[in-house]
Design an enzyme around this catalytic site. Sequence first.
Site, PDB file in Angstrom:
ATOM      1  N   THR A  24      12.967  55.462  20.249  1.00  0.00           N
ATOM      2  CA  THR A  24      12.250  55.268  18.866  1.00  0.00           C
ATOM      3  C   THR A  24      10.785  55.273  19.034  1.00  0.00           C
ATOM      4  O   THR A  24      10.348  54.301  19.677  1.00  0.00           O
ATOM      5  CB  THR A  24      12.849  54.199  18.071  1.00  0.00           C
ATOM      6  OG1 THR A  24      14.350  54.308  18.081  1.00  0.00           O
ATOM      7  CG2 THR A  24      12.363  54.251  16.709  1.00  0.00           C
ATOM      8  N   CYS A  79      16.354  46.687  17.687  1.00  0.00           N
ATOM      9  CA  CYS A  79      15.863  47.773  17.024  1.00  0.00           C
ATOM     10  C   CYS A  79      15.109  47.337  15.548  1.00  0.00           C
ATOM     11  O   CYS A  79      14.098  47.629  15.348  1.00  0.00           O
ATOM     12  CB  CYS A  79      16.629  48.481  16.681  1.00  0.00           C
ATOM     13  SG  CYS A  79      17.195  49.660  18.241  1.00  0.00           S
TER      14      CYS A  79
HETATM   15  N1  LIG Z   1      19.608  49.437  22.017  1.00  0.00           N
HETATM   16  C1  LIG Z   1      20.024  50.098  20.763  1.00  0.00           C
HETATM   17  O1  LIG Z   1      20.937  49.875  20.309  1.00  0.00           O
HETATM   18  C2  LIG Z   1      18.960  51.378  20.290  1.00  0.00           C
HETATM   19  C3  LIG Z   1      19.502  52.081  19.295  1.00  0.00           C
HETATM   20  C4  LIG Z   1      18.714  53.136  18.742  1.00  0.00           C
HETATM   21  C5  LIG Z   1      17.645  53.494  19.345  1.00  0.00           C
HETATM   22  N2  LIG Z   1      17.084  52.702  20.448  1.00  0.00           N
HETATM   23  C6  LIG Z   1      15.909  52.939  21.227  1.00  0.00           C
HETATM   24  O2  LIG Z   1      16.169  53.567  22.310  1.00  0.00           O
HETATM   25  C7  LIG Z   1      15.054  53.238  23.142  1.00  0.00           C
HETATM   26  C8  LIG Z   1      15.855  52.613  24.396  1.00  0.00           C
HETATM   27  O3  LIG Z   1      16.467  51.307  24.009  1.00  0.00           O
HETATM   28  P1  LIG Z   1      17.175  50.488  24.793  1.00  0.00           P
HETATM   29  O4  LIG Z   1      17.910  49.402  24.288  1.00  0.00           O
HETATM   30  O5  LIG Z   1      18.198  51.495  25.775  1.00  0.00           O
HETATM   31  O6  LIG Z   1      16.434  49.858  26.144  1.00  0.00           O
HETATM   32  P2  LIG Z   1      16.474  49.336  27.416  1.00  0.00           P
HETATM   33  O7  LIG Z   1      15.364  48.343  27.656  1.00  0.00           O
HETATM   34  O8  LIG Z   1      17.731  48.717  27.525  1.00  0.00           O
HETATM   35  O9  LIG Z   1      16.481  50.329  28.337  1.00  0.00           O
HETATM   36  C9  LIG Z   1      15.150  51.081  29.020  1.00  0.00           C
HETATM   37  C10 LIG Z   1      15.378  51.580  30.113  1.00  0.00           C
HETATM   38  O10 LIG Z   1      14.509  52.600  30.592  1.00  0.00           O
HETATM   39  C11 LIG Z   1      14.144  52.254  32.021  1.00  0.00           C
HETATM   40  N3  LIG Z   1      12.738  52.852  32.550  1.00  0.00           N
HETATM   41  C12 LIG Z   1      11.337  52.527  31.947  1.00  0.00           C
HETATM   42  N4  LIG Z   1      10.771  53.337  32.517  1.00  0.00           N
HETATM   43  C13 LIG Z   1      11.407  54.426  33.024  1.00  0.00           C
HETATM   44  C14 LIG Z   1      11.050  55.715  33.596  1.00  0.00           C
HETATM   45  N5  LIG Z   1       9.805  56.107  33.768  1.00  0.00           N
HETATM   46  N6  LIG Z   1      12.024  56.473  33.956  1.00  0.00           N
HETATM   47  C15 LIG Z   1      13.224  55.961  33.906  1.00  0.00           C
HETATM   48  N7  LIG Z   1      13.795  54.947  33.342  1.00  0.00           N
HETATM   49  C16 LIG Z   1      12.597  54.031  33.000  1.00  0.00           C
HETATM   50  C17 LIG Z   1      14.100  50.763  32.017  1.00  0.00           C
HETATM   51  O11 LIG Z   1      14.261  50.596  33.207  1.00  0.00           O
HETATM   52  C18 LIG Z   1      15.458  50.487  31.209  1.00  0.00           C
HETATM   53  O12 LIG Z   1      16.590  50.236  32.173  1.00  0.00           O
HETATM   54  C19 LIG Z   1      14.349  52.243  22.383  1.00  0.00           C
HETATM   55  O13 LIG Z   1      13.198  53.216  21.917  1.00  0.00           O
HETATM   56  C20 LIG Z   1      14.927  51.979  21.288  1.00  0.00           C
HETATM   57  O14 LIG Z   1      14.084  51.332  20.327  1.00  0.00           O
HETATM   58  C21 LIG Z   1      17.803  51.732  21.006  1.00  0.00           C
END
Ligand SMILES: NC(=O)c1ccc[n+]([C@@H]2O[C@H](COP(=O)([O-])OP(=O)(O)OC[C@H]3O[C@@H](n4cnc5c(N)ncnc54)[C@H](O)[C@@H]3O)[C@@H](O)[C@H]2O)c1
Length: 425
Positions: free
Chosen positions: A118, A255
């Site tokens: 996001t 989120c």
């Molecule tokens: N959690 C949800 O339910 C949800 C729902 C909709 C949208 N989002 C959005 O999706 C995105 C991810 O959310 P999340 O909850 O999965 O985050 P998270 O923190 O659980 O996971 C992010 C992952 O990205 C990894 N990462 C960081 N830098 C990296 C790189 N250069 N290459 C590869 N991996 C890398 C981290 O180590 C981590 O494992 C955010 O922008 C969030 O707002 C999340």
Amino acid sequence: MRVAVFGAGYVGLVTGACFADLGHDVVVRDVVAEKIDALRGGEVPIHEEGLVELLARNRERLRFTLDVGEAIDGAEVVYVAVGTPPTYSGDADLSAVWTVVDELPRVDRRIVLAMKSTVPVGSGRAVRHRLDERGLGNVGYVSNPEFTAEGTAIRDFMHPDRIVIGGFEPEDVELVERLHAGIDAPVVRCDVASAEMIKLAANAALVTRISFINEIANVCEATGADVLTVARGIGLDRRIGPDFLRAGIGFGGSCFPKDSLALKQLAANSGYNFQLLNAVIEVNELQKRRVVGKLERRLGSLRGKRVALLGLAFKPGTDDMREAPSLVLAGRLLAEGAEVSAWDPVADGRVVLDGVDFADSVLGALDRADAAVLVTEWPELREVDWAEAGARMRKRVMIDGRNMLDADEMRAAGFEYEGIGRATE
Ligand SMILES: NC(=O)c1ccc[n+]([C@@H]2O[C@H](COP(=O)([O-])OP(=O)(O)OC[C@H]3O[C@@H](n4cnc5c(N)ncnc54)[C@H](O)[C@@H]3O)[C@@H](O)[C@H]2O)c1
């Protein structure tokens, strides 16, 4: 198709597993070696319903790597699913997104970078510039925001209300749409900025409903109405609908708080004061703290009193404690001099909460407690024998922050019971 997913978090793992289940070959890349080792060994680092089974079922179509080259090799679509947490200013921190963009190697074919993280409106345009600056004109860009909710993420991914794909080039949008073949949902094809705004606006609409019903609950408390009855009565109106009308102790999670703050900040940075969203956020902050007032009215000063928090995750079905109301509640109670005990079936509070006694069972958390607060509506809490549980407590006070328990049963079990927006005794 061959898909790369950058980020093995809540979104990246669900995305990777679901695309593999749709028949695609998926490589998930992360930067945390322990995560990748665990995933290769069949362990799943997060708690999400059905994910372990889905990853296991699709093992032959899923690989995990730390290596960018291995992830990109042969990929037609490269998903970005890295974290975008808030900075001190409330803006989204896009540093992990920029790292991915800058790590992309040159490729001699067209690939599409698909943004699932996001991000603020305008980010896609900025990424497009950066790709062009780096001479990566053959890397297309689409915004394909994610609407799944933790706890039901796999079902939400496979049966979404809609799929939003915003692109600069129609063929990139078509490619990403083809990737979703097998999922039956309306597709909103649009420009990149609108796709980015759809995600932020959807979350803003949802949090507005939550703060709305929480304020209605607060007025119910002051006037003698019952918010459950009111929610049912307004939810049956087709113009309003029944969802997201459950009063409680405020929204949390990874989120809603960050995305509403990011939209507020995005508006402010663009010269607009988003007054409604400001109020929604403030109402939520106050809502999390109202429980403390409820406890004080029952117990007097909280100094030396023992309060049990039942549930720590921001909602059931996940171990995610990011921005969970439990964090604010525990902090406020400790600041008032209370002792705090806590139980959660999956979330590990030890990592983020200092000074709290963690128990392995609900009964353990309730031992010698002067009051309990139901923070997360875990189904396990319905199974508790409250008469037996109450016998372990110093005082039988229950503040039900999710209106989950039956008021009459709790009172029959000897509890002073108080919900949110409901009649109290
Ligand atoms: N959690 C949800 O339910 C949800 C729902 C909709 C949208 N989002 C959005 O999706 C995105 C991810 O959310 P999340 O909850 O999965 O985050 P998270 O923190 O659980 O996971 C992010 C992952 O990205 C990894 N990462 C960081 N830098 C990296 C790189 N250069 N290459 C590869 N991996 C890398 C981290 O180590 C981590 O494992 C955010 O922008 C969030 O707002 C999340």
